[in-house]
Enzyme design. Structure first.
Site, short mmCIF file in Angstrom:
data_model
loop_
_atom_site.label_atom_id
_atom_site.label_comp_id
_atom_site.label_asym_id
_atom_site.label_seq_id
_atom_site.Cartn_x
_atom_site.Cartn_y
_atom_site.Cartn_z
N ASP A 1 2.67 -0.84 -4.14
CA ASP A 1 3.63 0.47 -3.97
C ASP A 1 3.23 1.68 -4.38
O ASP A 1 2.13 1.79 -5.43
CB ASP A 1 4.98 0.01 -4.49
CG ASP A 1 4.91 0.00 -5.95
OD1 ASP A 1 3.87 -0.38 -6.58
OD2 ASP A 1 6.09 0.56 -6.73
N GLU A 2 3.73 2.64 -3.69
CA GLU A 2 3.44 4.19 -4.25
C GLU A 2 1.94 4.45 -4.61
O GLU A 2 1.94 5.11 -5.70
CB GLU A 2 4.44 4.52 -5.50
CG GLU A 2 5.77 4.46 -4.84
CD GLU A 2 6.69 4.56 -6.23
OE1 GLU A 2 7.99 4.99 -5.82
OE2 GLU A 2 6.47 4.01 -7.42
N VAL A 3 0.91 4.39 -3.56
CA VAL A 3 -0.42 4.62 -3.96
C VAL A 3 -0.72 6.24 -3.34
O VAL A 3 -0.35 6.59 -2.30
CB VAL A 3 -1.24 3.71 -3.04
CG1 VAL A 3 -2.78 4.23 -3.51
CG2 VAL A 3 -1.05 2.37 -3.39
#
Length: 691
Positions: free
Chosen positions: A422-424
């Site tokens: 997530d949230e790269v």
């Protein structure tokens, strides 16, 4: 002369009748004696004269309940002038033109299980007693240490008296008609038949729980005893939990209603995610969380071990990650700690799913392994100490991850392994010349005209996942990957049967996920770290992982406790009892949605958790739980214990010997009255004769 009668009963304060008889009061005394005797007769029933209307082997419970409806929701009765409003969670007053409302939690039920079983039939008027020294437990012939440990654990809970008087100050509400709803009689608990047999039968004893575990059970209590049947040990553990909840205590006597339950979970995956990277959570606190999970029939502890802030996992292969990446060298989870946590969960049918988030949320890795991360730049210049996601351009990154996850797969036993995703943030990758050149190489290799970091992320995910699957090939139960929904929304490579955890979208995306042969775990509406003060559990309760219609492919859901603002000191209060609302949604039937009916049961469950030593916060506003006076019935016969359950009662004299004394007093009163009348006639005769 003077007469003084002292009447004592074991369940009430001594009643003293002190009557002094003088010449001017002889007539009044006779009437007083008769009236006192009549009142005592009215409020007294000797044990020898009591016969159950249900026949031999049963006893009524009218000293505790007015009706079946009373058990389900004790406040919502037409005779009582108050009710609990689920719209604003306050008491309202029937017929009040001013619409005055009072903040107050609903009155708890007595012996109602949480979460609600799939099928539950009970006779609230038929009671049985239990005694620890008289109960014989017959187990299945299959050797099963997990079951034996569970039975011993629950015996301690069942035979600890956790409620006594069922008092609540709402019984004192001023209203002339309220007295009509109060209980009009009270039975001797010693008359209730004693159950002496508990049968627990299973057909299989699995060592580790899994996603395919059978947690169904059947539970019944009749005059013949209590019987618990389950296919696997995990169903027996769920049944023992239910048994411990439907058993209750009054006057230091353990009681159970006549009951028949057929139960099974609606969803296979019912979890709580705990973040131990933002704030270190002590091992004993994790145990407490799992004790609460056991009481609520959760079966997955999703352990978000590492993140940007700290790396507390003590790796055998790469010890420098925790030595330098943990908040403090002592704030780590050793291999022994992890084994203890896994075993604690296993004994309770709780699977531990590890999450080492990648390729983002890895800043703490840079303390021990800076070469793994991407160095961030600004206008072509290095920004000192600023490290971004893992560096996808280096082969060493993938070999490191393969070695790390080889260890993870050997330490953790569950089939599911969460790899994050997530949230790269792409900004650091775009700023780094090495990653930019790598992106150009990929674009040329795959015939793309643009240098897109999304393609880099796809390459990273595919190579990383292939490495994990290669290591899992020789694993007995293989591996099933779990990711945050970002990986799905970015169309990354995900093997079939990958579990996608939803955290920011609703149920509308589930059909698209299922069409790709992926499964779903839902969390979007169950973030305890976002819950504001107030009564919010009903929002958790009204959230359904499937939406309005049942959808194949939804494994269940998880309550998430992200740790940015949750510490070791308050995590239990933040999780409980609001997560109990999600627990019932994940276990009970889809049709179980009545908040008004659930609220009194949740109040009882909240106090039940407190009495078992699990810290919880408020559920539905002002109320109380007395937790200081748990006792063993065989050891402490005179200790008075208080419980918040509402059963308005009058205190009645209830001793057989007292009844005999009352009859004697009654006849003495009659003789005294006749004697006074006779004396009066003689006096009148002599007066007439003297004239």
């Amino acid at each position: 002369m003077a007469l003084k009668f002292v009447l004592k009963c074991s369940t009430v304060f001594p009643t003293v009748i002190d009557v002094k008889i003088t010449g001017a009061m002889r007539t009044d005394c006779g009437f007083i004696c008769i009236l006192c005797a009549l009142e005592i007769v009215r409020t007294t029933r000797p044990a020898a004269d009591y016969k159950s209307p249900h026949g031999k082997g049963a006893a009524t419970q009218d000293w505790m309940e007015m009706s079946h409806e009373y058990v389900e929701n004790p406040l919502i009765l037409p005779e009582i002038p108050v009710g609990w409003d689920q719209k604003d969670f306050k008491l309202n007053f029937h017929g009040d033109p001013l619409k005055f409302k009072l903040r107050r939690a609903p009155i708890p039920t007595i012996g109602s299980p949480w979460p609600k079983p799939q099928k539950h039939v009970k006779d609230s008027k038929v009671l049985y007693r239990l005694r620890k020294d008289r109960l014989v437990i017959k187990r299945t012939e299959i050797e099963c240490p997990t079951l034996q440990e569970g039975i011993e654990r629950y015996k301690e809970q069942i035979f600890t008296c956790l409620n006594y008087s069922h008092d609540n100050n709402l019984r004192n509400i001023y209203d002339r008609d309220l007295r009509k709803t109060m209980i009009s009689s009270k039975r001797l608990l010693g008359e209730i038949p004693l159950l002496t047999l508990l049968i627990v039968n299973i057909t299989r004893c699995s060592f580790w729980p899994s996603l395919e575990s059978n947690e169904s059970y059947q539970l019944s209590s009749t005059a013949d005893g209590i019987e618990l049947l389950a296919e696997d040990v995990w169903g027996a553990l769920r049944g023992l939990e239910t048994l411990s909840q439907i058993i209750f205590c009054s006057q230091n006597t353990i009681l159970i209603r006549k009951t028949k339950i057929e139960d099974f979970p609606r969803f296979r995956h019912r979890g709580i995610m705990v973040d131990t990277a933002r704030h270190y959570i002590e091992k004993e606190t994790l145990f407490q969380i799992m004790r609460g999970m056991e009481m609520n029939k959760f079966n997955v502890l999703h352990w978000h071990i590492t993140d940007d802030q700290s790396f507390p996992y003590e790796s055998r292969t790469f010890p420098e990650l925790s030595k330098k990446g943990a908040f403090h060298p002592l704030l780590v989870y050793s291999q022994t700690d992890i084994k203890d946590i896994l075993e604690f969960g296993r004994q309770r049918g709780i699977r531990v799913v590890p999450e080492i988030d990648t390729p983002a949320h890895v800043f703490s890795w840079s303390f021990g392994k800076p070469e793994l991360l991407t160095q961030c730049y600004n206008s072509g210049e290095i920004v000192p100490a600023l490290m971004g996601p893992l560096n996808p351009a280096r082969n060493s990154t993938y070999s490191f991850l393969q070695d790390l996850y080889k260890e993870i797969l050997s330490v953790f036993k569950d089939q599911l392994v969460h790899i994050g995703g997530d949230e790269v943030p792409f900004q650091c990758w775009y700023s780094n010349p090495e990653v930019v050149n790598f992106a150009k190489h990929l674009a040329k290799q795959f015939g793309s005209r643009t240098t897109d970091m999304k393609s880099v992320l796809k390459y990273f995910t595919k190579r990383f996942v292939d490495g994990i699957l290669k290591e899992a090939a020789s694993r007995e139960n293989k591996v099933r990957l779990m990711v945050w929904e970002d990986s799905f929304s970015k169309d990354l490579f995900l093997p079939e049967n990958t579990v996608v955890q939803l955290w920011y979208t609703g149920t509308q995306v589930i059909p698209d996920i299922v069409r790709r042969n992926l499964s779903v775990v839902f969390s979007s509406c169950w973030y305890v770290d976002l819950v504001e003060p107030g009564i919010k559990w009903h929002k958790f309760y009204n959230c359904d992982p499937e939406g309005p219609r049942s959808i194949p492919g939804v494994l269940g859901g998880e309550v998430c406790a992200w740790g940015e603002h949750i510490t070791n000191k308050d995590i239990l209060l933040r999780i409980w009892p609001i997560s109990s609302a999600a627990a019932e949604r994940l276990w009970s039937a889809k049709s179980v949605t009545n908040v008004e009916e659930a609220a009194p049961r949740l109040e009882e469950h909240r106090c039940r958790m407190l009495r078992r030593g699990v810290p919880v916060s408020s559920a539905s506003g002002p109320g109380f739980c007395e937790t200081q006076h748990a006792s063993k019935p065989e050891q402490s016969q005179n200790r008075r214990e208080i419980n918040i359950n509402y059963a308005p009662q009058k205190q009645y004299i209830c001793n057989k010997s007292l009844m005999e004394f009352t009859v004697m007093l009654f006849f003495c009163g009659i003789l005294g009255f006749l004697y006074i009348v006779q004396r009066s006639k003689k006096r009148h005769y002599f007066k007439c004769f003297s004239r």
